[in-house]
Design a protein around this motif. Sequence first.
Motif, PDB file in Angstrom:
ATOM      1  N   GLY A  31       0.781  -1.226   0.000  1.00  4.60           N
ATOM      2  CA  GLY A  31       0.000   0.000   0.000  1.00  4.60           C
ATOM      3  C   GLY A  31       0.815   1.279   0.000  1.00  4.60           C
ATOM      4  O   GLY A  31       0.260   2.365   0.174  1.00  4.60           O
ATOM      5  N   GLN A  32       2.112   1.149  -0.193  1.00  7.44           N
ATOM      6  CA  GLN A  32       2.962   2.337  -0.183  1.00  7.44           C
ATOM      7  C   GLN A  32       3.776   2.441  -1.458  1.00  7.44           C
ATOM      8  O   GLN A  32       3.899   1.485  -2.219  1.00  7.44           O
ATOM      9  CB  GLN A  32       3.903   2.298   1.027  1.00  7.44           C
ATOM     10  CG  GLN A  32       3.166   2.302   2.361  1.00  7.44           C
ATOM     11  CD  GLN A  32       4.116   2.301   3.532  1.00  7.44           C
ATOM     12  OE1 GLN A  32       5.256   2.744   3.428  1.00  7.44           O
ATOM     13  NE2 GLN A  32       3.653   1.806   4.669  1.00  7.44           N
ATOM     14  N   GLY A  33       4.327   3.608  -1.670  1.00  6.65           N
ATOM     15  CA  GLY A  33       5.202   3.812  -2.820  1.00  6.65           C
ATOM     16  C   GLY A  33       6.586   3.235  -2.560  1.00  6.65           C
ATOM     17  O   GLY A  33       6.953   2.972  -1.416  1.00  6.65           O
TER      18      GLY A  33
ATOM     19  N   SER B  43       3.037   8.105   5.247  1.00  6.85           N
ATOM     20  CA  SER B  43       2.558   7.022   4.400  1.00  6.85           C
ATOM     21  C   SER B  43       1.081   6.788   4.666  1.00  6.85           C
ATOM     22  O   SER B  43       0.574   7.013   5.742  1.00  6.85           O
ATOM     23  CB  SER B  43       3.353   5.763   4.642  1.00  6.85           C
ATOM     24  OG  SER B  43       2.979   5.174   5.857  1.00  6.85           O
ATOM     25  N   VAL B  44       0.409   6.315   3.633  1.00  6.67           N
ATOM     26  CA  VAL B  44      -1.005   6.010   3.760  1.00  6.67           C
ATOM     27  C   VAL B  44      -1.182   4.609   4.305  1.00  6.67           C
ATOM     28  O   VAL B  44      -2.211   4.264   4.843  1.00  6.67           O
ATOM     29  CB  VAL B  44      -1.695   6.173   2.391  1.00  6.67           C
ATOM     30  CG1 VAL B  44      -3.155   5.785   2.463  1.00  6.67           C
ATOM     31  CG2 VAL B  44      -1.552   7.611   1.916  1.00  6.67           C
ATOM     32  N   GLY B  45      -0.160   3.790   4.217  1.00  8.53           N
ATOM     33  CA  GLY B  45      -0.261   2.414   4.666  1.00  8.53           C
ATOM     34  C   GLY B  45      -1.254   1.640   3.829  1.00  8.53           C
ATOM     35  O   GLY B  45      -1.310   1.790   2.621  1.00  8.53           O
ATOM     36  N   LEU B  46      -2.051   0.813   4.476  1.00  3.18           N
ATOM     37  CA  LEU B  46      -2.967  -0.044   3.745  1.00  3.18           C
ATOM     38  C   LEU B  46      -4.155   0.729   3.214  1.00  3.18           C
ATOM     39  O   LEU B  46      -4.891   0.249   2.379  1.00  3.18           O
ATOM     40  CB  LEU B  46      -3.448  -1.177   4.634  1.00  3.18           C
ATOM     41  CG  LEU B  46      -2.393  -2.208   5.006  1.00  3.18           C
ATOM     42  CD1 LEU B  46      -2.959  -3.212   6.004  1.00  3.18           C
ATOM     43  CD2 LEU B  46      -1.902  -2.943   3.767  1.00  3.18           C
TER      44      LEU B  46
ATOM     45  N   LEU C 150      -5.038   3.013   1.042  1.00  2.00           N
ATOM     46  CA  LEU C 150      -4.770   3.815  -0.121  1.00  2.00           C
ATOM     47  C   LEU C 150      -6.009   4.595  -0.493  1.00  2.00           C
ATOM     48  O   LEU C 150      -7.119   4.055  -0.485  1.00  2.00           O
ATOM     49  CB  LEU C 150      -4.414   2.911  -1.302  1.00  2.00           C
ATOM     50  CG  LEU C 150      -2.977   2.478  -1.500  1.00  2.00           C
ATOM     51  CD1 LEU C 150      -2.890   1.517  -2.649  1.00  2.00           C
ATOM     52  CD2 LEU C 150      -2.070   3.664  -1.704  1.00  2.00           C
TER      53      LEU C 150
ATOM     54  N   TYR D 102       3.409   6.685 -12.671  1.00  2.00           N
ATOM     55  CA  TYR D 102       3.577   5.249 -12.859  1.00  2.00           C
ATOM     56  C   TYR D 102       2.263   4.539 -12.565  1.00  2.00           C
ATOM     57  O   TYR D 102       1.498   4.959 -11.698  1.00  2.00           O
ATOM     58  CB  TYR D 102       4.644   4.687 -11.910  1.00  2.00           C
ATOM     59  CG  TYR D 102       6.064   5.016 -12.265  1.00  2.00           C
ATOM     60  CD1 TYR D 102       6.702   6.137 -11.726  1.00  2.00           C
ATOM     61  CD2 TYR D 102       6.796   4.196 -13.119  1.00  2.00           C
ATOM     62  CE1 TYR D 102       8.024   6.423 -12.034  1.00  2.00           C
ATOM     63  CE2 TYR D 102       8.123   4.477 -13.428  1.00  2.00           C
ATOM     64  CZ  TYR D 102       8.719   5.592 -12.889  1.00  2.00           C
ATOM     65  OH  TYR D 102      10.031   5.870 -13.192  1.00  2.00           O
TER      66      TYR D 102
ATOM     67  N   GLN E 168       0.873   0.751 -11.420  1.00  2.64           N
ATOM     68  CA  GLN E 168       1.320  -0.534 -10.883  1.00  2.64           C
ATOM     69  C   GLN E 168       0.144  -1.479 -10.736  1.00  2.64           C
ATOM     70  O   GLN E 168      -0.758  -1.246  -9.927  1.00  2.64           O
ATOM     71  CB  GLN E 168       2.026  -0.356  -9.536  1.00  2.64           C
ATOM     72  CG  GLN E 168       2.674  -1.639  -9.036  1.00  2.64           C
ATOM     73  CD  GLN E 168       3.544  -1.437  -7.814  1.00  2.64           C
ATOM     74  OE1 GLN E 168       3.364  -0.497  -7.054  1.00  2.64           O
ATOM     75  NE2 GLN E 168       4.511  -2.328  -7.607  1.00  2.64           N
TER      76      GLN E 168
ATOM     77  N   PRO F  94       6.143  -1.010 -10.941  1.00  2.00           N
ATOM     78  CA  PRO F  94       5.571   0.212 -11.519  1.00  2.00           C
ATOM     79  C   PRO F  94       5.939   0.344 -12.999  1.00  2.00           C
ATOM     80  O   PRO F  94       7.064   0.054 -13.389  1.00  2.00           O
ATOM     81  CB  PRO F  94       6.210   1.325 -10.690  1.00  2.00           C
ATOM     82  CG  PRO F  94       6.588   0.678  -9.398  1.00  2.00           C
ATOM     83  CD  PRO F  94       6.988  -0.721  -9.768  1.00  2.00           C
TER      84      PRO F  94
ATOM     85  N   PHE G  15       1.036   5.913  -9.038  1.00  3.53           N
ATOM     86  CA  PHE G  15       1.981   6.665  -8.217  1.00  3.53           C
ATOM     87  C   PHE G  15       2.510   7.849  -9.011  1.00  3.53           C
ATOM     88  O   PHE G  15       2.843   7.711 -10.198  1.00  3.53           O
ATOM     89  CB  PHE G  15       3.188   5.815  -7.831  1.00  3.53           C
ATOM     90  CG  PHE G  15       2.888   4.687  -6.908  1.00  3.53           C
ATOM     91  CD1 PHE G  15       2.717   3.397  -7.382  1.00  3.53           C
ATOM     92  CD2 PHE G  15       2.783   4.904  -5.538  1.00  3.53           C
ATOM     93  CE1 PHE G  15       2.448   2.348  -6.522  1.00  3.53           C
ATOM     94  CE2 PHE G  15       2.516   3.863  -4.674  1.00  3.53           C
ATOM     95  CZ  PHE G  15       2.339   2.584  -5.175  1.00  3.53           C
TER      96      PHE G  15
ATOM     97  N   PHE H 182       8.553   9.014  -4.315  1.00  2.00           N
ATOM     98  CA  PHE H 182       7.256   8.519  -4.770  1.00  2.00           C
ATOM     99  C   PHE H 182       6.165   8.923  -3.795  1.00  2.00           C
ATOM    100  O   PHE H 182       6.353   8.882  -2.583  1.00  2.00           O
ATOM    101  CB  PHE H 182       7.282   6.991  -4.885  1.00  2.00           C
ATOM    102  CG  PHE H 182       8.035   6.504  -6.084  1.00  2.00           C
ATOM    103  CD1 PHE H 182       9.416   6.364  -6.041  1.00  2.00           C
ATOM    104  CD2 PHE H 182       7.367   6.177  -7.251  1.00  2.00           C
ATOM    105  CE1 PHE H 182      10.122   5.919  -7.141  1.00  2.00           C
ATOM    106  CE2 PHE H 182       8.069   5.733  -8.360  1.00  2.00           C
ATOM    107  CZ  PHE H 182       9.439   5.609  -8.303  1.00  2.00           C
ATOM    108  N   GLY H 183       5.019   9.272  -4.337  1.00  2.00           N
ATOM    109  CA  GLY H 183       3.850   9.499  -3.518  1.00  2.00           C
ATOM    110  C   GLY H 183       3.295   8.173  -3.025  1.00  2.00           C
ATOM    111  O   GLY H 183       3.763   7.095  -3.411  1.00  2.00           O
ATOM    112  N   ALA H 184       2.276   8.248  -2.188  1.00  2.00           N
ATOM    113  CA  ALA H 184       1.726   7.050  -1.558  1.00  2.00           C
ATOM    114  C   ALA H 184       0.864   6.228  -2.509  1.00  2.00           C
ATOM    115  O   ALA H 184       0.633   5.059  -2.265  1.00  2.00           O
ATOM    116  CB  ALA H 184       0.919   7.430  -0.326  1.00  2.00           C
TER     117      ALA H 184
END
Lengths: 112, 112
Positions: A40-42, B3-6, B8, B36, B38, B44, B89, B102-104
Amino acid sequence: EAGVVQSPRYKIIEKKQPVAFWCNPISGHNTLYWYLQNLGQGPELLIRYENEEAVDDSQLPKDRFSAERLKGVDSTLKIQPAELGDSAVYLCASSSNGGTQYFGPGTRLLVL
Amino acid sequence: GESVGLHLPTLSVQEGDNSIINCAYSNSASDYFIWYKQESGKGPQFIIDIRSNMDKRQGQRVTVLLNKTVKHLSLQIAATQPGDSAVYFCAEIYTGGFKTIFGAGTRLFVKA
């Protein structure tokens, strides 16, 4: 043209065991990157090579992680010993002179 | 960055509609940006890029918009298809320092 190749695609090991990942970049790409991607992360950069020189390894946990790119082409990333928290996807990317990065499929590591 | 973690951010769109995915970047010195895509189990994949001296760039079915004033990047996908379902991303690159962040990520879900 072949893309970035990584092996193995999947790896399951017990904690405290060593593990190694291999990457073959796109032909002619002098810059090689290893990233770690948690669910869930980049991607997060671990190390960047310019030819055979590691020019940015500031985010590599050097107590247990090591990498090499002896001939400036293929690269190996090693973890010894692995910990539970190392479970993640390890991505390799390559680029020409730091330009657009092209990623491999990644190695999915599960540490039990 | 945080981070957003799980959890998203998720965007759900109907097949055929247009999609807009947004990204806020952090470094005002970043001079190159990439989107990108993924898909599950893959690395990605490069979609489109834009340099900081541009505010818009179009590709096939995709458009990237850059607003440097508010450090905002967006990806527009026209006529979204089920095959567009993936995590997207954004990446900001400061070429002077070879730094890529990279963004989340945003998960795009396309309903048939």
